[in-house]
Scaffold this active site. Structure first.
Site, mmCIF file in Angstrom:
data_model
loop_
_atom_site.group_PDB
_atom_site.id
_atom_site.type_symbol
_atom_site.label_atom_id
_atom_site.label_comp_id
_atom_site.label_asym_id
_atom_site.label_seq_id
_atom_site.Cartn_x
_atom_site.Cartn_y
_atom_site.Cartn_z
ATOM 1 N N MET A 106 0.696 -1.193 0.193
ATOM 2 C CA MET A 106 0.196 0.052 -0.091
ATOM 3 C C MET A 106 0.869 1.229 0.169
ATOM 4 O O MET A 106 1.300 1.705 0.853
ATOM 5 C CB MET A 106 -0.918 -0.037 1.067
ATOM 6 C CG MET A 106 -1.790 -1.264 1.321
ATOM 7 S SD MET A 106 -3.186 -1.085 2.434
ATOM 8 C CE MET A 106 -2.359 -0.761 4.094
ATOM 9 N N THR A 107 1.253 1.776 -1.237
ATOM 10 C CA THR A 107 2.236 2.918 -1.411
ATOM 11 C C THR A 107 1.941 4.198 -0.417
ATOM 12 O O THR A 107 2.727 4.570 0.022
ATOM 13 C CB THR A 107 2.445 3.397 -2.963
ATOM 14 O OG1 THR A 107 1.030 3.597 -3.308
ATOM 15 C CG2 THR A 107 2.867 2.170 -3.575
ATOM 16 N N CYS A 108 0.657 4.383 -0.487
ATOM 17 C CA CYS A 108 0.207 5.602 0.339
ATOM 18 C C CYS A 108 0.443 5.362 1.860
ATOM 19 O O CYS A 108 0.601 6.525 2.744
ATOM 20 C CB CYS A 108 -1.187 6.107 0.064
ATOM 21 S SG CYS A 108 -2.403 4.790 0.661
ATOM 22 N N GLN A 109 0.658 4.249 2.387
ATOM 23 C CA GLN A 109 1.088 4.196 3.733
ATOM 24 C C GLN A 109 2.295 3.403 4.130
ATOM 25 O O GLN A 109 2.698 3.000 5.088
ATOM 26 C CB GLN A 109 -0.175 3.150 4.294
ATOM 27 C CG GLN A 109 -1.441 3.704 4.269
ATOM 28 C CD GLN A 109 -1.687 4.975 5.248
ATOM 29 O OE1 GLN A 109 -0.979 4.885 6.275
ATOM 30 N NE2 GLN A 109 -2.158 6.083 4.711
ATOM 31 N N ASN A 110 3.061 3.358 3.048
ATOM 32 C CA ASN A 110 4.336 2.606 3.265
ATOM 33 C C ASN A 110 4.166 1.225 3.748
ATOM 34 O O ASN A 110 5.015 0.888 4.603
ATOM 35 C CB ASN A 110 5.558 3.577 3.825
ATOM 36 C CG ASN A 110 5.718 4.785 3.133
ATOM 37 O OD1 ASN A 110 5.487 4.815 1.774
ATOM 38 N ND2 ASN A 110 5.874 5.803 3.759
#
Length: 165
Positions: A106-110
Site C-alpha cells: 500500500m504505497t500511500c501508507q508505506n
C-alpha cells in the site's frame, strides 16, 4: 524565489536523499523498518528480508523503493526518514505454493505485506517486485500486481489497475 539561488544538487540535498541512502546494512534496515502483524524485528523473516534487500544491486534497490513508496528515492534519513514509517507485515497465505505468492504494498501508507518465505524465495520475490514496478513501467499506486504467465519468480506481471481501465 529563495530556492532559485540553489542548484538542483543543493535542492536535492536539502529535500531528498542521494545514492548513499541505498548503502544499506541488514542491521540498519531492521532498525529502520517497523515489523508488525506477524513479524517482529527479531523474527527470522526480518533478518531474511534485510539480507535479501542488502544483496540487491543499487538499481534494483531503487526499483524496490519505487514499488513500496511510489518514488524511486528515499527521503533524507533513508527508510528511517519515511513518514509514515515503512511497515512490514505478514501476508497470509493464499494457499498457493510459497514461490507463487507475491508480496503486495500500500504505497500511500508505506506498508509492505510479505508472505513467510525462506531467503531464496525472498530474493526472487523482491526481484519480481522491482521488475513489476519499474521495468514494466506499470502504475504501482494500487500495489496489486498479479502473475499473467511464465514460470516461477520471473513470470510476466501486470498491474490489476491496468486491467480495469
Amino acid at each position: 524565489a529563495a530556492l532559485a539561488a540553489l542548484s538542483v544538487e543543493e535542492v536535492q540535498a536539502l529535500f531528498g536523499s542521494d545514492d548513499s541512502s541505498f548503502d544499506w546494512t541488514p542491521q540498519g534496515l531492521i532498525q529502520a523498518l517497523r515489523f508488525e502483524h506477524g513479524y517482529t524485528s527479531a523474527s527470522p523473516m526480518a533478518s531474511m528480508l534485510a539480507e535479501a534487500l542488502c544483496s540487491l544491486p543499487r538499481d534494483m534497490k531503487r526499483k524496490f523503493v519505487s514499488f513500496c513508496t511510489g518514488c524511486p528515492r528515499l527521503p533524507v534519513g533513508g527508510f528511517g526518514g519515511l513518514r509514515p514509517a515503512m511497515t512490514v507485515v505478514k501476508k497470509e497465505s493464499s494457499g498457493a505454493p510459497i514461490h507463487q505468492q507475491l508480496p503486495s504494498v500500500m504505497t500511500c501508507q508505506n506498508y509492505l505485506k510479505v508472505p513467510q518465505y525462506d531467503s531464496v524465495e525472498v530474493t526472487r520475490s523482491l526481484a519480481v517486485l522491482a521488475r513489476c514496478a519499474c521495468v514494466l513501467s506499470l502504475s504501482v499506486a494500487c500495489g496489486q500486481c498479479v502473475c499473467v504467465g511464465g514460470s516461477g519468480a520471473f513470470s510476466d506481471l501486470v498491474c490489476v489497475c491496468s486491467l480495469m481501465v
